[in-house]
Motif scaffolding. Structure first.
Motif, PDB file in Angstrom:
ATOM      1  N   PHE A 166       0.841  -1.193   0.000  1.00 19.76           N
ATOM      2  CA  PHE A 166       0.000   0.000   0.000  1.00 19.76           C
ATOM      3  C   PHE A 166       0.878   1.247   0.000  1.00 19.76           C
ATOM      4  N   PHE A 167       0.249   2.395  -0.298  1.00 21.81           N
ATOM      5  CA  PHE A 167       0.922   3.693  -0.331  1.00 21.81           C
ATOM      6  C   PHE A 167       0.176   4.637   0.612  1.00 21.81           C
ATOM      7  N   THR A 168       0.910   5.519   1.273  1.00 20.64           N
ATOM      8  CA  THR A 168       0.274   6.538   2.095  1.00 20.64           C
ATOM      9  C   THR A 168      -0.029   7.770   1.252  1.00 20.64           C
ATOM     10  N   ASN A 210       6.525   0.169  13.894  1.00 16.11           N
ATOM     11  CA  ASN A 210       5.900  -0.681  14.910  1.00 16.11           C
ATOM     12  C   ASN A 210       5.289  -1.865  14.173  1.00 16.11           C
ATOM     13  N   ALA A 211       5.916  -3.039  14.280  1.00 15.85           N
ATOM     14  CA  ALA A 211       5.492  -4.164  13.448  1.00 15.85           C
ATOM     15  C   ALA A 211       5.810  -5.498  14.104  1.00 15.85           C
ATOM     16  N   ARG A 212       5.096  -6.500  13.643  1.00 12.54           N
ATOM     17  CA  ARG A 212       5.384  -7.897  13.977  1.00 12.54           C
ATOM     18  C   ARG A 212       5.562  -8.639  12.662  1.00 12.54           C
ATOM     19  N   VAL A 213       6.789  -9.053  12.398  1.00 13.88           N
ATOM     20  CA  VAL A 213       7.106  -9.745  11.145  1.00 13.88           C
ATOM     21  C   VAL A 213       7.382 -11.206  11.478  1.00 13.88           C
ATOM     22  N   HIS A 214       6.579 -12.094  10.926  1.00 14.62           N
ATOM     23  CA  HIS A 214       6.708 -13.509  11.244  1.00 14.62           C
ATOM     24  C   HIS A 214       7.944 -14.104  10.566  1.00 14.62           C
ATOM     25  N   ARG A 215       8.444 -15.183  11.139  1.00 18.09           N
ATOM     26  CA  ARG A 215       9.606 -15.854  10.558  1.00 18.09           C
ATOM     27  C   ARG A 215       9.245 -16.324   9.154  1.00 18.09           C
ATOM     28  N   GLY A 216      10.093 -16.023   8.220  1.00 17.22           N
ATOM     29  CA  GLY A 216       9.804 -16.317   6.816  1.00 17.22           C
ATOM     30  C   GLY A 216       9.199 -15.146   6.077  1.00 17.22           C
ATOM     31  N   GLY A 217       8.772 -14.117   6.806  1.00 14.13           N
ATOM     32  CA  GLY A 217       8.227 -12.923   6.182  1.00 14.13           C
ATOM     33  C   GLY A 217       9.225 -11.783   6.181  1.00 14.13           C
ATOM     34  N   ASP A 218       8.823 -10.640   5.645  1.00 11.12           N
ATOM     35  CA  ASP A 218       9.648  -9.435   5.731  1.00 11.12           C
ATOM     36  C   ASP A 218       8.787  -8.215   5.465  1.00 11.12           C
ATOM     37  N   LEU A 219       9.334  -7.065   5.786  1.00 10.87           N
ATOM     38  CA  LEU A 219       8.658  -5.780   5.589  1.00 10.87           C
ATOM     39  C   LEU A 219       9.672  -4.801   5.026  1.00 10.87           C
ATOM     40  N   ARG A 220       9.250  -4.005   4.046  1.00  7.94           N
ATOM     41  CA  ARG A 220      10.132  -3.019   3.423  1.00  7.94           C
ATOM     42  C   ARG A 220       9.369  -1.711   3.221  1.00  7.94           C
ATOM     43  N   VAL A 221      10.128  -0.604   3.222  1.00  7.40           N
ATOM     44  CA  VAL A 221       9.544   0.726   3.048  1.00  7.40           C
ATOM     45  C   VAL A 221      10.369   1.495   2.025  1.00  7.40           C
ATOM     46  N   GLY A 222       9.676   2.141   1.084  1.00 10.91           N
ATOM     47  CA  GLY A 222      10.336   3.022   0.136  1.00 10.91           C
ATOM     48  C   GLY A 222       9.692   4.395   0.131  1.00 10.91           C
ATOM     49  N   PHE A 223      10.412   5.392  -0.390  1.00 14.10           N
ATOM     50  CA  PHE A 223       9.898   6.753  -0.472  1.00 14.10           C
ATOM     51  C   PHE A 223       9.662   7.147  -1.927  1.00 14.10           C
ATOM     52  N   LYS A 242      14.835  16.269   1.816  1.00 13.69           N
ATOM     53  CA  LYS A 242      15.028  17.650   2.228  1.00 13.69           C
ATOM     54  C   LYS A 242      14.009  18.039   3.296  1.00 13.69           C
ATOM     55  N   GLU A 243      14.417  18.912   4.192  1.00 18.70           N
ATOM     56  CA  GLU A 243      13.521  19.399   5.234  1.00 18.70           C
ATOM     57  C   GLU A 243      12.291  20.053   4.606  1.00 18.70           C
ATOM     58  N   GLY A 244      11.117  19.657   5.086  1.00 19.03           N
ATOM     59  CA  GLY A 244       9.877  20.252   4.619  1.00 19.03           C
ATOM     60  C   GLY A 244       9.317  19.655   3.349  1.00 19.03           C
ATOM     61  N   GLU A 245      10.032  18.674   2.749  1.00 22.46           N
ATOM     62  CA  GLU A 245       9.569  18.065   1.508  1.00 22.46           C
ATOM     63  C   GLU A 245       8.599  16.918   1.815  1.00 22.46           C
ATOM     64  N   ALA A 246       7.454  16.911   1.142  1.00 23.25           N
ATOM     65  CA  ALA A 246       6.454  15.867   1.350  1.00 23.25           C
ATOM     66  C   ALA A 246       6.811  14.623   0.540  1.00 23.25           C
ATOM     67  N   VAL A 247       6.562  13.457   1.139  1.00 23.96           N
ATOM     68  CA  VAL A 247       6.833  12.193   0.456  1.00 23.96           C
ATOM     69  C   VAL A 247       5.668  11.234   0.669  1.00 23.96           C
ATOM     70  N   THR A 248       5.564  10.289  -0.235  1.00 24.10           N
ATOM     71  CA  THR A 248       4.639   9.170  -0.101  1.00 24.10           C
ATOM     72  C   THR A 248       5.422   7.954   0.356  1.00 24.10           C
ATOM     73  N   LEU A 249       4.929   7.260   1.369  1.00 23.52           N
ATOM     74  CA  LEU A 249       5.569   6.042   1.847  1.00 23.52           C
ATOM     75  C   LEU A 249       4.958   4.840   1.135  1.00 23.52           C
ATOM     76  N   HIS A 250       5.825   3.982   0.645  1.00 22.39           N
ATOM     77  CA  HIS A 250       5.433   2.773  -0.080  1.00 22.39           C
ATOM     78  C   HIS A 250       5.803   1.577   0.796  1.00 22.39           C
ATOM     79  N   PHE A 251       4.816   0.822   1.231  1.00 23.50           N
ATOM     80  CA  PHE A 251       5.038  -0.324   2.115  1.00 23.50           C
ATOM     81  C   PHE A 251       4.804  -1.620   1.347  1.00 23.50           C
ATOM     82  N   LYS A 252       5.678  -2.594   1.575  1.00 17.25           N
ATOM     83  CA  LYS A 252       5.464  -3.961   1.111  1.00 17.25           C
ATOM     84  C   LYS A 252       5.635  -4.894   2.307  1.00 17.25           C
ATOM     85  N   LEU A 253       4.656  -5.788   2.480  1.00 20.61           N
ATOM     86  CA  LEU A 253       4.667  -6.708   3.602  1.00 20.61           C
ATOM     87  C   LEU A 253       4.487  -8.137   3.105  1.00 20.61           C
TER      88      LEU A 253
END
Length: 295
Positions: A193-195, A208-221, A273-284
């Motif tokens: 999902f994207f914010t 703040n997450a619970r990642v099960h063994r065999g899983g993973d979580l990643r975040v991009g901007f 950069k300070e004050g720059e807006a970003v979208t967070l891209h999550f993969k779980l």
């Protein structure tokens, strides 16, 4: 104000609105709803307006019996409700979770009851209700008092039906959650999902997450889209990855913690950069995400 709400009236001062607010019961089409009113001085109240009623997907016999409105401990702009949804035909019911950005428009948080009802003789009885409020409870926990009843609500309705019952009428108990984990997003397998665009409030990101063994979580901007011709909106279709801080650059996040650090190729600085807006891209994958914060 004169109003015949006969149970669970909640009154508090809303620091953001600068007003007193009341939540109370309404009867509409012979069903229980939740209504709301405001006051500047606690004496002269505006009209009670309907805010939550039984949804179209719920059986016609379901009522929102109580509101259970409260805020998250230490965060008075996090509006929450723990209403008991009453099931008339069985005279039972469980407690669900609702949330709101402003205390006016509310949504039910998807998922099962947060305080489920049990069976005859169980600790959670024939019906349960939240007493409120949410409070800090011990280390890294929040809690709320609740009630349970040993027999269905408004029971017995017929002569001699109580003869076969015990004298157990129910009691009170506490329900607990880990602090910061009242609800979350769950990916049993793969999820993404994207914010909406946000301005970072620090130079590092914690998860703040619970990642099960065999899983993973990643975040991009990603940079949010540039305004197109004839519109001032920043369209999500124009998002672009921020180099060196993409999903592919993110080091896989593992473990179970309320503050897991995020790194991109070993670096923790967000590179924005300070004050720059970003979208967070999550993969779980096989993971549960409860929140994130800037530090």
């Amino acid at each position: 104000m004169y109003f015949g709400g006969d149970t669970d009236t909640t009154v508090y001062y809303d620091n953001h609105l600068g007003k007193y607010v009341v939540y109370t019961r309404q009867f509409i089409n012979d069903r229980r709803w939740i209504g709301r009113a405001e006051s500047d001085d606690f004496r002269n109240w505006g009209p009670i307006e309907s805010i939550i009623g039984p949804s179209l997907e719920s059986p016609f016999s379901h009522d929102l019996y109580t509101n259970g409105r409260c805020s998250y401990p230490g965060l008075d702009t996090y509006h929450l409700m723990f209403p008991w949804i009453y099931e008339r035909y069985t005279q039972r019911g469980s407690v669900y979770l609702y949330s709101s950005e402003d205390g006016i428009y509310w949504d039910k948080v998807p998922g099962d009851p947060v305080i489920p009802v049990g069976e005859t003789g169980d600790w959670n009885g024939e019906y349960v209700g939240a007493i409120r409020d949410l409070v800090p409870f011990g280390k890294d926990k929040i809690g709320m008092p609740a009630i349970e009843a040993g027999m269905p609500h408004k029971y017995p309705r017929w002569e001699k039906t109580k003869d076969n019952l015990t004298n157990y009428d129910g009691g009170t108990f506490w329900v607990f959650w880990p602090d910061g984990r009242l609800c979350g997003l769950v990916a049993d397998e793969d999820g993404e999902f994207f914010t909406f665009p946000v301005v970072p409030q620090g130079r590092q990101l914690r998860i703040n997450a619970r990642v099960h063994r065999g899983g993973d979580l990643r975040v991009g901007f990603m940079k949010h889209g540039e305004p197109q011709e004839h519109t001032s909106r920043n369209l999500f279709i124009n998002r672009q990855d921020i180099p060196k801080h993409t999903i592919s650059d993110c080091d896989p996040i593992f473990g179970n913690n309320i503050s897991l650090p995020v790194h991109w190729n070993g670096q923790s600085d967000i590179g924005i950069k300070e004050g720059e807006a970003v979208t967070l891209h999550f993969k779980l994958r096989a993971a549960e995400l409860f929140g994130f914060e800037w530090v």
